[in-house]
Design a protein around this motif. Structure first.
Motif, PDB file in Angstrom:
ATOM      1  N   ASN A   1       9.647  -3.552  -6.402  1.00  0.00           N
ATOM      2  CA  ASN A   1      10.947  -4.860  -6.004  1.00  0.00           C
ATOM      3  C   ASN A   1      11.462  -4.570  -4.686  1.00  0.00           C
ATOM      4  N   MET A   2      11.119  -3.333  -3.970  1.00  0.00           N
ATOM      5  CA  MET A   2      11.820  -3.045  -2.839  1.00  0.00           C
ATOM      6  C   MET A   2      10.786  -3.332  -1.522  1.00  0.00           C
ATOM      7  N   GLU A   3      11.313  -3.775  -0.788  1.00  0.00           N
ATOM      8  CA  GLU A   3      10.454  -4.164   0.603  1.00  0.00           C
ATOM      9  C   GLU A   3       9.646  -3.133   1.016  1.00  0.00           C
ATOM     10  N   SER A   4       8.370  -3.211   1.416  1.00  0.00           N
ATOM     11  CA  SER A   4       7.742  -1.983   1.944  1.00  0.00           C
ATOM     12  C   SER A   4       7.907  -0.676   1.296  1.00  0.00           C
ATOM     13  N   TYR A   5       7.784  -1.048  -0.120  1.00  0.00           N
ATOM     14  CA  TYR A   5       8.218   0.049  -1.204  1.00  0.00           C
ATOM     15  C   TYR A   5       7.340   1.262  -0.834  1.00  0.00           C
ATOM     16  N   GLN A   6       6.027   1.023  -0.460  1.00  0.00           N
ATOM     17  CA  GLN A   6       5.072   2.472  -0.416  1.00  0.00           C
ATOM     18  C   GLN A   6       5.829   3.223   0.588  1.00  0.00           C
ATOM     19  N   GLN A   7       6.618   2.992   1.465  1.00  0.00           N
ATOM     20  CA  GLN A   7       7.291   3.899   2.509  1.00  0.00           C
ATOM     21  C   GLN A   7       7.958   5.191   1.712  1.00  0.00           C
ATOM     22  N   TYR A   8       8.249   4.731   0.433  1.00  0.00           N
ATOM     23  CA  TYR A   8       9.136   5.583  -0.333  1.00  0.00           C
ATOM     24  C   TYR A   8       8.264   6.571  -1.140  1.00  0.00           C
ATOM     25  N   ALA A   9       6.902   6.273  -1.244  1.00  0.00           N
ATOM     26  CA  ALA A   9       5.955   7.094  -2.228  1.00  0.00           C
ATOM     27  C   ALA A   9       5.581   8.203  -1.699  1.00  0.00           C
ATOM     28  N   TYR A  10       5.428   9.271  -2.267  1.00  0.00           N
ATOM     29  CA  TYR A  10       5.295  10.673  -1.973  1.00  0.00           C
ATOM     30  C   TYR A  10       3.973  10.703  -0.866  1.00  0.00           C
ATOM     31  N   PRO A  11       2.767   9.957  -0.876  1.00  0.00           N
ATOM     32  CA  PRO A  11       1.761  10.121   0.149  1.00  0.00           C
ATOM     33  C   PRO A  11       2.362   9.934   1.496  1.00  0.00           C
ATOM     34  N   GLU A  12       3.025   8.725   1.671  1.00  0.00           N
ATOM     35  CA  GLU A  12       3.822   8.446   3.194  1.00  0.00           C
ATOM     36  C   GLU A  12       4.594   9.499   3.492  1.00  0.00           C
ATOM     37  N   LYS A  13       5.433   9.877   2.590  1.00  0.00           N
ATOM     38  CA  LYS A  13       6.472  11.135   3.065  1.00  0.00           C
ATOM     39  C   LYS A  13       5.990  12.434   3.359  1.00  0.00           C
ATOM     40  N   LEU A  14       4.643  12.415   2.626  1.00  0.00           N
ATOM     41  CA  LEU A  14       3.960  13.842   3.016  1.00  0.00           C
ATOM     42  C   LEU A  14       3.300  13.625   4.339  1.00  0.00           C
ATOM     43  N   GLY A  15       2.808  12.442   4.662  1.00  0.00           N
ATOM     44  CA  GLY A  15       2.252  12.377   6.008  1.00  0.00           C
ATOM     45  C   GLY A  15       3.455  12.443   7.121  1.00  0.00           C
ATOM     46  N   GLU A  16       4.260  12.055   6.844  1.00  0.00           N
ATOM     47  CA  GLU A  16       5.598  12.319   7.758  1.00  0.00           C
ATOM     48  C   GLU A  16       5.938  13.722   8.053  1.00  0.00           C
ATOM     49  N   ILE A  17       6.138  14.493   6.840  1.00  0.00           N
ATOM     50  CA  ILE A  17       6.357  15.812   7.021  1.00  0.00           C
ATOM     51  C   ILE A  17       5.467  16.667   7.635  1.00  0.00           C
ATOM     52  N   LEU A  18       4.365  16.218   7.313  1.00  0.00           N
ATOM     53  CA  LEU A  18       3.019  17.262   8.220  1.00  0.00           C
ATOM     54  C   LEU A  18       2.640  16.651   9.556  1.00  0.00           C
ATOM     55  N   ALA A  19       3.299  15.548   9.974  1.00  0.00           N
ATOM     56  CA  ALA A  19       2.942  14.864  11.228  1.00  0.00           C
ATOM     57  C   ALA A  19       1.329  14.462  11.052  1.00  0.00           C
ATOM     58  N   ALA A  20       0.820  14.161   9.931  1.00  0.00           N
ATOM     59  CA  ALA A  20      -0.505  13.982   9.903  1.00  0.00           C
ATOM     60  C   ALA A  20      -1.006  12.591  10.625  1.00  0.00           C
ATOM     61  N   GLU A  21      -2.179  12.600  11.069  1.00  0.00           N
ATOM     62  CA  GLU A  21      -2.804  11.448  11.723  1.00  0.00           C
ATOM     63  C   GLU A  21      -2.765  10.127  10.936  1.00  0.00           C
ATOM     64  N   LYS A  22      -3.300  10.247   9.682  1.00  0.00           N
ATOM     65  CA  LYS A  22      -3.294   8.998   8.778  1.00  0.00           C
ATOM     66  C   LYS A  22      -3.281   9.475   7.298  1.00  0.00           C
ATOM     67  N   VAL A  23      -2.620   8.594   6.578  1.00  0.00           N
ATOM     68  CA  VAL A  23      -2.700   8.588   5.160  1.00  0.00           C
ATOM     69  C   VAL A  23      -2.881   7.427   4.409  1.00  0.00           C
ATOM     70  N   THR A  24      -3.925   7.471   3.360  1.00  0.00           N
ATOM     71  CA  THR A  24      -4.254   6.277   2.738  1.00  0.00           C
ATOM     72  C   THR A  24      -3.768   6.660   1.339  1.00  0.00           C
ATOM     73  N   ASN A  25      -3.209   5.672   0.996  1.00  0.00           N
ATOM     74  CA  ASN A  25      -2.465   5.724  -0.586  1.00  0.00           C
ATOM     75  C   ASN A  25      -3.442   4.860  -1.410  1.00  0.00           C
ATOM     76  N   LEU A  26      -4.365   5.604  -2.391  1.00  0.00           N
ATOM     77  CA  LEU A  26      -4.912   5.127  -3.341  1.00  0.00           C
ATOM     78  C   LEU A  26      -4.407   5.180  -4.811  1.00  0.00           C
ATOM     79  N   GLY A  27      -3.189   5.239  -4.762  1.00  0.00           N
ATOM     80  CA  GLY A  27      -2.534   4.897  -6.138  1.00  0.00           C
ATOM     81  C   GLY A  27      -2.671   3.349  -6.604  1.00  0.00           C
ATOM     82  N   ILE A  28      -2.823   3.504  -8.009  1.00  0.00           N
ATOM     83  CA  ILE A  28      -2.633   2.222  -8.592  1.00  0.00           C
ATOM     84  C   ILE A  28      -2.120   2.364  -9.926  1.00  0.00           C
ATOM     85  N   GLY A  29      -0.963   1.680 -10.070  1.00  0.00           N
ATOM     86  CA  GLY A  29      -0.130   1.918 -11.542  1.00  0.00           C
ATOM     87  C   GLY A  29      -1.052   1.438 -12.613  1.00  0.00           C
ATOM     88  N   GLY A  30      -0.829   2.484 -13.585  1.00  0.00           N
ATOM     89  CA  GLY A  30      -1.389   2.182 -14.759  1.00  0.00           C
ATOM     90  C   GLY A  30      -2.894   2.752 -14.867  1.00  0.00           C
TER      91      GLY A  30
END
Length: 449
Positions: A245-274
């Motif tokens: 319900n939050m705008e651009s909510y995946q920015q808060y997900a652990y994959p995106e934050k992990l990519g920022e911490i490691l300064a990785a080139e690219k992160v693909t989030n393949l999480g699906i609820g349920g």
């Protein structure tokens, strides 16, 4: 007579197949009904815990009333010997409290588990669990489990990279998960389990202490991840779908934050609820792992929470048969498929976080297996495929059997808020740094550097 006997045998075979087909149909029908009921009950429990999480006292009372149903519940240990205390204190991060600074939620030093400071009647400031004056609302808080004893990924059987004892199910004197599914080591060494860690301290304190260690590892990192492409396969905890319900909510997900911490080139989030690892829930990992981009360098698989909500012995399957549509069979297929389809990628699995919803569901469903069974299967199969494991379950972090964890980080009992996902991302980052450092050291040793 021979013709008659042949006819009887053919008829018997046909009857047997018919009975098997009927039994399979009956099982599938019953299983679907059970899964739908489990989904509804889980949703209701999440709603209940979310409401309770607004009231510290009500949440504490709820947890106390249901504590008898919690898996691997630990008790307060005997006081450590002085020498043991000295060894352990040397591993505690700076600014952590001494033993006499611990806060008891039942006493005068009442702790606000929301992270805010409280004052007593005299106006003095009480324990603040958000900053340097960390406290544990469970009343525990003694020994620290540091990040020592990490795995050497150059060997044939990689182990647990979360700081626990290594677990090898190959029979070479390390971990044997066949008895009670507790990972007892035959060589007189025991893997540190969730229950054992709970006897030392509560999960909130463990989370705070481990996070300090993780931040230190990240701050001292010398591994260059800037060229790395990462794919994270998972469920709603990976997607962060609870924040949708939050705008651009995946920015808060652990994959995106992990990519920022490691300064990785690219992160693909393949999480699906349920979604689940196996084929009996929804959007199974085993049927969508090929969605991972072909050029991925690092694949992280975190799942099992939804599998646990429906896992009976029949759904679990067996290590001998490894049939499709069982947890063991589908997980085996997933690991084999990842190794075959992404031979150049590093593959890392993570065990699910322990969650109170699982134990609450088991109250009404005697057929459900403990989470620890699922966790040990992940670790056993990963050892076979030489896949490192980040053991979140036994790390005693972000465990919602601790009311303070729910209050601060996981308000529905299973999903993180933004702060919780940050802690999870930092833990993944620190564990990956350790893993890559171990590999680099092993390579340098082999090269004689």
């Amino acid at each position: 007579m021979l013709i008659a006997m042949g006819g009887i045998m053919i008829a018997a075979v046909g009857i047997d197949k018919g009975i098997q087909a009927y039994d399979n149909w009956k099982w599938d029908s019953e299983r679907l009904v059970r899964i739908e009921q489990a989904r509804a009950d889980v949703a209701n429990m999440q709603m209940t815990i979310s409401e309770l999480a607004q009231d510290q006292e009500a949440l504490e009372q709820f947890m106390e009333e249901n504590s008898a149903f919690f898996e691997e519940t630990g008790s307060q240990p005997e006081k450590l010997l002085p020498a043991e205390e000295e060894d352990i204190q040397s591993e505690v991060p700076e600014n952590m409290p001494e033993e006499n600074q611990q806060t008891d939620i039942s006493g005068n030093q009442q702790t606000d588990i929301s992270g805010n400071q409280q004052t007593d009647a005299s106006g003095n400031v009480l324990g603040d669990i958000s900053g340097n004056q960390q406290v544990d609302v469970s009343g525990n808080g003694q020994a620290d489990v540091s990040g020592n004893g990490q795995i050497d990924v150059s060997g044939n059987v990689p182990g647990d990279i979360s700081g626990n004892q290594q677990m090898d199910v190959s029979g070479n004197g390390q971990g044997d998960v066949s008895e009670n599914q507790q990972g007892e080591v035959s060589g007189n060494m025991l893997e540190t389990t969730l229950g054992e860690k709970r006897q030392i301290r509560g999960s909130y304190m463990e989370t705070q202490m481990q996070n300090e260690i993780d931040k230190k590892v990240i701050g001292e990192n010398h591994i260059d991840f800037s060229h790395l492409t990462i794919a994270c396969l998972g469920d709603s905890i990976t997607e962060a779908s609870n924040l949708s319900n939050m705008e651009s909510y995946q920015q808060y997900a652990y994959p995106e934050k992990l990519g920022e911490i490691l300064a990785a080139e690219k992160v693909t989030n393949l999480g699906i609820g349920g979604s689940s690892i196996g084929r009996y829930w929804a959007d199974p990992f085993v049927e969508r792992f090929k969605d991972i981009p072909a050029d991925t360098d690092l694949i992280i698989v975190m799942g099992g929470t939804n599998d646990g909500f429906c896992l009976s012995q029949k759904e679990l399957g067996s290590m001998e048969e490894r049939k499709a549509n069982t947890f063991i069979g589908d997980l085996d297929e997933l690991m084999r498929g990842l190794k075959e389809n992404y031979p150049q990628a590093k593959i890392v699995f993570a065990t699910p976080l322990p969650n109170v919803l699982h134990d609450m569901l088991r109250k009404e469903r005697a057929y459900l297996l403990p989470q620890s069974v699922l966790v040990n299967v992940i670790k056993e199969l990963a050892a076979e495929y030489e896949i490192p494991v980040i053991d979140l379950y036994n790390a005693n972090i972000l465990d919602t059997h601790d009311a303070a964890v729910i209050y601060n980080y996981m308000p529905d009992g299973v999903h993180c808020n933004s702060a919780g996902y940050t802690i999870l991302a930092e833990h993944f980052a620190a564990e990956l740094i350790r893993l890559y450092e171990q590999e680099q050291e092993a390579w340098e040793q082999n090269q004689g550097v």
